[in-house]
Design a protein around this motif. Structure first.
Motif, short mmCIF file in Angstrom:
data_model
loop_
_atom_site.label_atom_id
_atom_site.label_comp_id
_atom_site.label_asym_id
_atom_site.label_seq_id
_atom_site.Cartn_x
_atom_site.Cartn_y
_atom_site.Cartn_z
N GLY A 169 0.82 -1.20 0.00
CA GLY A 169 0.00 0.00 0.00
C GLY A 169 0.85 1.25 0.00
N ALA A 170 0.19 2.39 0.04
CA ALA A 170 0.88 3.66 -0.11
C ALA A 170 1.86 3.97 1.02
N ILE B 238 1.77 -0.93 -6.39
CA ILE B 238 1.13 -0.14 -5.35
C ILE B 238 -0.39 -0.15 -5.53
N ARG B 239 -1.08 -0.46 -4.46
CA ARG B 239 -2.55 -0.51 -4.46
C ARG B 239 -3.14 0.89 -4.57
N TRP C 239 1.78 10.54 -6.19
CA TRP C 239 2.61 9.73 -5.30
C TRP C 239 3.76 10.52 -4.69
N GLN C 240 4.21 11.57 -5.34
CA GLN C 240 5.34 12.33 -4.80
C GLN C 240 4.97 13.10 -3.54
N PHE D 38 1.29 1.31 -10.51
CA PHE D 38 0.08 1.63 -9.75
C PHE D 38 -1.09 0.89 -10.38
N VAL D 39 -1.79 0.13 -9.58
CA VAL D 39 -2.90 -0.68 -10.10
C VAL D 39 -4.17 -0.40 -9.31
N SER D 40 -5.29 -0.63 -9.93
CA SER D 40 -6.57 -0.41 -9.26
C SER D 40 -6.74 -1.41 -8.12
N ARG D 41 -7.60 -1.07 -7.20
CA ARG D 41 -7.86 -1.97 -6.07
C ARG D 41 -8.47 -3.29 -6.55
#
Length: 299
Positions: A58-59, A82-83, A91-92, A109-112
């Motif tokens: 996760g983030a 990353i979820r 993200w920065q 980065f992928v969708s939940r």
């Protein structure tokens, strides 16, 4: 790592001894159980021809942060799945992801929906097409080699404790502790996730039965907190110079103190709690708390 004695009025009142193993001090950037989990996985990778780790998180993931720095330290390419595809543009602003990127980690980065475990076979195929071949490290870092590393948390001197307690995410750390604990010791795990799937996951790695889960202290689920938990964490830090993260160890210590107040343990019980690190996530949590006009967590 050394064991720090915790001093709180309730412990004296109930005649309970509580110490915490400061695994958070094992490494400044690969903290606590993440160091243990990565140790033998990194060794395996360095012996092979593979030079890329791909893993999930996760983030604000401690695992993502630790894997990124371990990769930099050992010259290994790291990729973090990353979820939450909404993070792609922002993200920065996230301290965990920003530091991971500075340590060389590449992101997908992928969708939940795509992140779900039952969807990952198709996702992994797409990731190999994008990044090439890689060594897949599970979310949270738990596999057989991770459990082997976590079996090194307890030392011979720790055999004197009656109870060993640990926060539980994916179960690898607790499994290592169960495997290395003494036969007369009782092991308590405090899940930080909702659901009853963890017992089955842990049983994949252990044969001993001297353990149980205490499932009532997740505060609503992963990364969920409330003002009672925040105040508790800050009070422990103020009185014992002991920083606790709000995702894992803070919830576990809160749970232990609550059980002690309810006479769960016999007088003169000696408890050792494992500090699994994760302090890097406090900065991100404080951003969230500030936006909610809640008290911040002291470090």
């Amino acid at each position: 790592m050394y064991n720090q004695i915790i001093e709180l009025p309730i412990l004296k009142e109930k005649r309970i001894s509580l110490s915490i193993k400061r695994e958070d001090l094992i490494h400044p950037l690969i903290s606590g159980n993440k160091y243990r989990k990565l140790k033998y996985n990194i060794e395996r990778l360095k012996r092979s021809k593979e030079n890329t780790i791909l893993t999930f998180g996760g983030a604000y993931s401690n695992h993502i942060a630790a894997t990124a720095y371990a990769g930099k330290l050992h010259g290994i390419r790291t990729i973090g799945v990353i979820r939450g595809d909404e993070l792609k543009e922002i993200w920065q602003d996230n301290p965990t992801l920003l530091n991971a990127s500075r340590n060389g980690m590449e992101f997908a980065f992928v969708s939940r929906e795509d992140y779900r475990v039952d969807k990952r076979s198709g996702l992994l195929k797409r990731l190999r097409e994008e990044f090439g071949d890689f060594f897949l490290l599970p979310e949270g870092g738990t596999n057989v080699l991770a459990v082997k590393g976590c079996e090194e948390i307890l030392k011979e001197k720790d055999k004197d404790f009656d109870v060993i307690s640990c926060a539980v995410g994916t179960g690898g750390t607790l499994a290592g502790i169960i495997n290395s604990a003494g036969a007369k010791q009782s092991i308590l795990g405090f899940p930080i996730l909702k659901g009853d799937f963890l017992k089955e996951d842990i049983c994949k790695f252990v044969e001993n039965t001297n353990w149980k889960l205490c499932p009532d202290y997740h505060f609503g689920g992963y990364a969920k907190v409330n003002i009672n938990l925040i105040n508790f964490i800050n009070e422990v830090n103020r009185t014992n110079s002991l920083p606790l993260d709000p995702i894992y160890t803070g919830k576990m210590i809160f749970g232990l103190i609550d059980l002690i107040s309810k006479d769960y343990f016999k007088p003169n019980t000696k408890i050792l709690a494992i500090h699994t690190g994760g302090l890097q996530g406090i900065k991100g949590m404080n951003q969230y708390l500030e936006n909610k006009n809640l008290p911040l967590i002291s470090i």
